[in-house]
Design a protein around this motif. Structure first.
Motif, PDB file in Angstrom:
ATOM      1  N   ARG A   1       0.833  -1.211   0.000  1.00 18.20           N
ATOM      2  CA  ARG A   1       0.000   0.000   0.000  1.00 18.20           C
ATOM      3  C   ARG A   1       0.863   1.254   0.000  1.00 18.20           C
ATOM      4  O   ARG A   1       0.522   2.260  -0.617  1.00 18.20           O
ATOM      5  CB  ARG A   1      -0.944   0.018   1.202  1.00 18.20           C
TER       6      ARG A   1
ATOM      7  N   ASN B   1      -7.836  -1.796 -12.315  1.00 12.94           N
ATOM      8  CA  ASN B   1      -8.639  -0.572 -12.336  1.00 12.94           C
ATOM      9  C   ASN B   1      -7.760   0.622 -12.675  1.00 12.94           C
ATOM     10  O   ASN B   1      -6.535   0.542 -12.587  1.00 12.94           O
ATOM     11  CB  ASN B   1      -9.315  -0.339 -10.979  1.00 12.94           C
TER      12      ASN B   1
ATOM     13  N   SER C   1      -6.306   3.739 -11.435  1.00 12.43           N
ATOM     14  CA  SER C   1      -6.128   4.328 -10.113  1.00 12.43           C
ATOM     15  C   SER C   1      -5.432   5.680 -10.227  1.00 12.43           C
ATOM     16  O   SER C   1      -5.764   6.488 -11.086  1.00 12.43           O
ATOM     17  CB  SER C   1      -5.376   3.350  -9.202  1.00 12.43           C
ATOM     18  N   TRP C   2      -4.467   5.925  -9.382  1.00 13.51           N
ATOM     19  CA  TRP C   2      -3.735   7.191  -9.301  1.00 13.51           C
ATOM     20  C   TRP C   2      -4.672   8.368  -9.042  1.00 13.51           C
ATOM     21  O   TRP C   2      -4.352   9.503  -9.309  1.00 13.51           O
ATOM     22  CB  TRP C   2      -2.881   7.419 -10.551  1.00 13.51           C
ATOM     23  N   ARG C   3      -5.900   8.056  -8.556  1.00 13.50           N
ATOM     24  CA  ARG C   3      -6.873   9.073  -8.129  1.00 13.50           C
ATOM     25  C   ARG C   3      -7.175  10.095  -9.218  1.00 13.50           C
ATOM     26  O   ARG C   3      -7.390  11.280  -8.962  1.00 13.50           O
ATOM     27  CB  ARG C   3      -6.383   9.737  -6.845  1.00 13.50           C
TER      28      ARG C   3
ATOM     29  N   PRO D   1      -0.093   8.319  -7.294  1.00  7.84           N
ATOM     30  CA  PRO D   1      -1.057   9.299  -6.786  1.00  7.84           C
ATOM     31  C   PRO D   1      -0.394  10.516  -6.155  1.00  7.84           C
ATOM     32  O   PRO D   1      -0.867  11.644  -6.329  1.00  7.84           O
ATOM     33  CB  PRO D   1      -1.853   8.499  -5.751  1.00  7.84           C
TER      34      PRO D   1
ATOM     35  N   ASP E   1      -9.083   3.832  -4.245  1.00  4.72           N
ATOM     36  CA  ASP E   1      -8.651   3.286  -5.536  1.00  4.72           C
ATOM     37  C   ASP E   1      -7.322   2.537  -5.461  1.00  4.72           C
ATOM     38  O   ASP E   1      -7.071   1.625  -6.239  1.00  4.72           O
ATOM     39  CB  ASP E   1      -8.647   4.362  -6.626  1.00  4.72           C
ATOM     40  N   ARG E   2      -6.441   2.858  -4.500  1.00  2.73           N
ATOM     41  CA  ARG E   2      -5.206   2.082  -4.409  1.00  2.73           C
ATOM     42  C   ARG E   2      -5.482   0.669  -3.896  1.00  2.73           C
ATOM     43  O   ARG E   2      -4.827  -0.287  -4.302  1.00  2.73           O
ATOM     44  CB  ARG E   2      -4.162   2.779  -3.547  1.00  2.73           C
TER      45      ARG E   2
ATOM     46  N   ILE F   1     -12.822   8.572  -4.391  1.00  2.90           N
ATOM     47  CA  ILE F   1     -11.651   7.921  -4.956  1.00  2.90           C
ATOM     48  C   ILE F   1     -10.656   7.431  -3.912  1.00  2.90           C
ATOM     49  O   ILE F   1      -9.636   6.829  -4.260  1.00  2.90           O
ATOM     50  CB  ILE F   1     -10.952   8.914  -5.938  1.00  2.90           C
TER      51      ILE F   1
ATOM     52  N   GLN G   1      -8.316  -0.904  -4.437  1.00  2.00           N
ATOM     53  CA  GLN G   1      -8.929  -1.564  -5.590  1.00  2.00           C
ATOM     54  C   GLN G   1      -7.842  -2.050  -6.546  1.00  2.00           C
ATOM     55  O   GLN G   1      -7.936  -3.153  -7.100  1.00  2.00           O
ATOM     56  CB  GLN G   1      -9.874  -0.595  -6.304  1.00  2.00           C
ATOM     57  N   TYR G   2      -6.798  -1.239  -6.722  1.00  2.00           N
ATOM     58  CA  TYR G   2      -5.687  -1.652  -7.577  1.00  2.00           C
ATOM     59  C   TYR G   2      -4.996  -2.885  -7.004  1.00  2.00           C
ATOM     60  O   TYR G   2      -4.694  -3.842  -7.731  1.00  2.00           O
ATOM     61  CB  TYR G   2      -4.681  -0.516  -7.745  1.00  2.00           C
TER      62      TYR G   2
ATOM     63  N   GLU H   1      -5.366   0.354 -18.571  1.00  2.00           N
ATOM     64  CA  GLU H   1      -5.444  -0.417 -17.326  1.00  2.00           C
ATOM     65  C   GLU H   1      -6.595  -1.417 -17.294  1.00  2.00           C
ATOM     66  O   GLU H   1      -6.393  -2.601 -16.969  1.00  2.00           O
ATOM     67  CB  GLU H   1      -5.543   0.541 -16.121  1.00  2.00           C
TER      68      GLU H   1
END
Length: 271
Positions: A91, A151, A153-155, A98, A240-241, A237, A243-244, A145
């Protein structure tokens, strides 16, 4: 100016220069098509933080080479990150992208991405984090992606939705299709399209227009509009990390990457 000077700092993978009140940051890892390695992400984050509050810089131009902007996140390093020692460390490691985008979003001066050639994945997320994007006609933005089994990500999704609207954003993110300069202009991702080879010159013209404006009013306007556009961004968001990390441990992710490397159509199973 107090604090470290980005124009005197020794950078390895970026080139930083200035033209009066305009700073220019160029990605300089051409042997890897400017792929965003951990070190390159760290340098881009550091230079953005150095530039964030400088009152002698009124515009910042971000660019790649004459042939390409960036191939996106370095897939080889991405695999190493997934093999990190435990979920807690994983994590931490996946926050690099991000944090980079956030650092560029927080620069008080107006930021302009000058895009020639391809701008893929995390590089597109970085470009979208800038205030404006000037693209060459044959340049392209693409987010691969989801078709690769992960997904986006990177917000970056709130920014994309704000620029394109929800339906166009879903199509852009889900299908991973490249949008060239005119398509990006039509759909809200680009602010000007110029002939190939002219993106940097056009971005410099934008920067000169910014420099001619009252700097305090410009900065307050940027801050206010960003606050309005991103008012609900964090609540939508913040996961999202994770989720990644979930998707990157799936069978579909492994199949997507393998199919990409073998240049074949993937066979996804939902596992």
């Amino acid at each position: 100016m107090a604090g470290p000077d980005p124009f005197e700092h020794e950078w390895r993978l970026i080139r930083v220069s200035r033209r009066n009140a305009v700073a220019e940051v160029a990605l300089a890892r051409p042997e890897a098509r400017n792929a965003l390695s951990v070190e390159l992400i760290e340098e881009l984050t550091e230079v953005a933080r150095m530039l964030r509050l400088r009152t002698d810089v009124h515009a910042v131009i971000l660019t790649g080479t004459d042939s390409f902007f960036s191939a996106g996140a370095d897939l080889r390093e991405r695999t190493k990150r997934l093999d990190a020692d435990g979920l807690l460390e994983a994590r931490r490691l996946v926050m690099g992208g991000p944090d980079m985008c956030k650092a560029w979003d927080e620069i008080e001066a107006v930021t302009i991405a000058a895009i020639e050639g391809f701008c893929i994945g995390g590089a597109a997320a970085l470009a979208v984090s800038c205030d404006f994007r000037v693209m060459a006609r044959s340049a392209s933005l693409r987010l691969p992606e989801v078709p690769l089994g992960m997904n986006m990500s990177w917000r970056v999704l709130p920014r994309i939705v704000s620029l394109m609207g929800p339906a166009k954003a879903k199509r852009f993110v889900m299908f991973g299709e490249a949008l060239d300069g005119p398509a990006c202009l039509d759909q809200g991702l680009a602010d000007e399209v110029v002939e190939d080879g002219g993106a940097l010159a056009a971005a410099r013209a934008w920067a000169e227009r910014v420099v001619a404006l009252p700097p305090v009013s410009v900065r307050m306007t940027k801050e206010a509009i960003n606050a309005i556009a991103g008012a609900t961004a964090w609540s939508s968001i913040y996961m999202d990390r994770d989720q990644y990390l979930l998707t990157s441990r799936s069978d579909d992710y492994r199949e997507g990457i393998l199919a990409f490397r073998e240049k074949r159509k993937p066979r996804f199973t939902g596992r």
